[in-house]
Design an enzyme around this catalytic site. Structure first.
Site, PDB file in Angstrom:
ATOM      1  N   ASP A  54      36.270  40.217  44.927  1.00 35.86           N
ATOM      2  CA  ASP A  54      37.604  40.224  44.313  1.00 35.86           C
ATOM      3  C   ASP A  54      37.635  39.458  42.998  1.00 35.86           C
ATOM      4  OD1 ASP A  54      40.322  40.918  44.236  1.00 35.86           O
ATOM      5  OD2 ASP A  54      40.934  39.053  45.193  1.00 35.86           O
ATOM      6  N   SER A 108      46.475  42.185  42.494  1.00 31.13           N
ATOM      7  CA  SER A 108      45.707  43.212  43.200  1.00 31.13           C
ATOM      8  C   SER A 108      46.643  44.003  44.106  1.00 31.13           C
ATOM      9  CB  SER A 108      44.605  42.570  44.047  1.00 31.13           C
ATOM     10  OG  SER A 108      43.718  41.825  43.237  1.00 31.13           O
ATOM     11  N   GLN A 121      38.913  48.725  43.011  1.00 29.77           N
ATOM     12  CA  GLN A 121      40.151  47.952  43.136  1.00 29.77           C
ATOM     13  C   GLN A 121      41.192  48.481  42.152  1.00 29.77           C
ATOM     14  OE1 GLN A 121      41.330  43.551  41.982  1.00 29.77           O
ATOM     15  NE2 GLN A 121      40.382  43.547  43.999  1.00 29.77           N
TER      16      GLN A 121
END
Length: 279
Positions: free
Chosen positions: A198, A222, A272
């Site tokens: 991440d 996110s 993502q």
């Protein structure tokens, strides 16, 4: 500290298929998404036979996490098949979901092999750490150290001054590993890779326009995260993380990430999507 990172991966069992995790940065402004992703993998792994290895995770971030509150993980045993095992995990704070995640586990198998080549980049020994740069620049945030903490060693191939970013192609590379050795537990190393996955992903979308996460006028978060695990790896050995921008549109950014070992094995792929818009 690396000991703190390893400690938060050791979830407390509350009841069957229900676990509780502590937070890596208890004084931060919100929980780092990679922590919740990694702890969700740890929770699901506790309900799966040891011979089954996680091969994919798909997650949606629903609410910001409160660093002052522990996170409870509830696991649903969706399916136990002959080759694959499926789990659904909900991460909760104060009874409200902050993340939902689906995972699939598989018994190791042999099959066809193909992978992209390892990019030719500067080796980590020739690069400064992000912690070193933050200390020298006076930008170290003691309450929210993700890439600048003492648990991970992160080195960007092309370091960026986020206080004064210059427009560049949405392609970032960084080397990553833990700052010390980790026990020989393959599941733990994959959880740590999830934690790392991440970092610096949405940055590829920002740098395409010369924008920075430090800007007060931008809303960045996110939205969803997917990771596919292709091969075992060690999180305490150098991994090259590449992030390539796919698309910016509709107030969102979509970025693809890849992880390679130093020997060139492509061990994981990440996608993502994040919110990236003017407030």
């Amino acid at each position: 500290m690396l000991e703190q990172l390893l400690d938060i991966m050791a979830l407390e069992t509350l009841a069957e298929d229900r676990f509780r995790g502590r937070n890596m940065h208890p004084r931060g402004f919100r929980i780092y998404g990679g922590q919740v992703l990694a702890q969700a993998v740890c929770a699901a792994q506790k309900t799966v036979d040891e011979d089954r290895v996680v091969h994919s995770q798909h997650a949606y971030f629903l609410r910001p996490g409160d660093c002052a509150e522990p996170v409870v993980y509830e696991v649903e045993r969706a399916r136990d098949g002959g080759s694959f095992t499926s789990r659904r995990v909900v991460a909760l704070q104060k009874g409200r979901p902050i993340l939902v995640s689906s995972m699939s586990f598989q018994r190791p198998e042999e099959g066809y092999e193909y992978q992209p080549d390892l990019p030719a980049v500067t080796p980590p020994e020739e690069l400064p750490t992000e912690r070193q740069r933050a200390i020298e620049d006076g930008t170290l945030d003691e309450d929210f150290m993700i890439t600048t903490g003492e648990d991970l060693d992160v080195r960007m191939v092309h370091p960026i001054d986020w206080r004064n970013p210059q427009q560049a192609d949405g392609e970032l590379c960084n080397w990553m590993k833990t700052t010390g050795p980790v026990a020989d537990d393959p599941a733990l190393h994959l959880s740590l890779l999830t934690y790392m996955s991440d970092t610096m992903v949405l940055d590829a979308g920002l740098i395409q326009h010369g924008r920075s996460w430090m800007e007060g006028g931008l809303q960045i978060a996110s939205l969803d995260h997917a990771i596919w695990f292709h091969a075992p790896c060690r999180a305490d050995e150098w991994l090259l993380h590449t992030a390539d921008l796919e698309r910016n549109s509709g107030g969102r950014t979509l970025v693809r990430g890849r992880f390679f070992t130093r020997e060139g094995v492509h061990v994981a792929t990440v996608m993502q999507q994040g919110l990236m818009r003017t407030r």
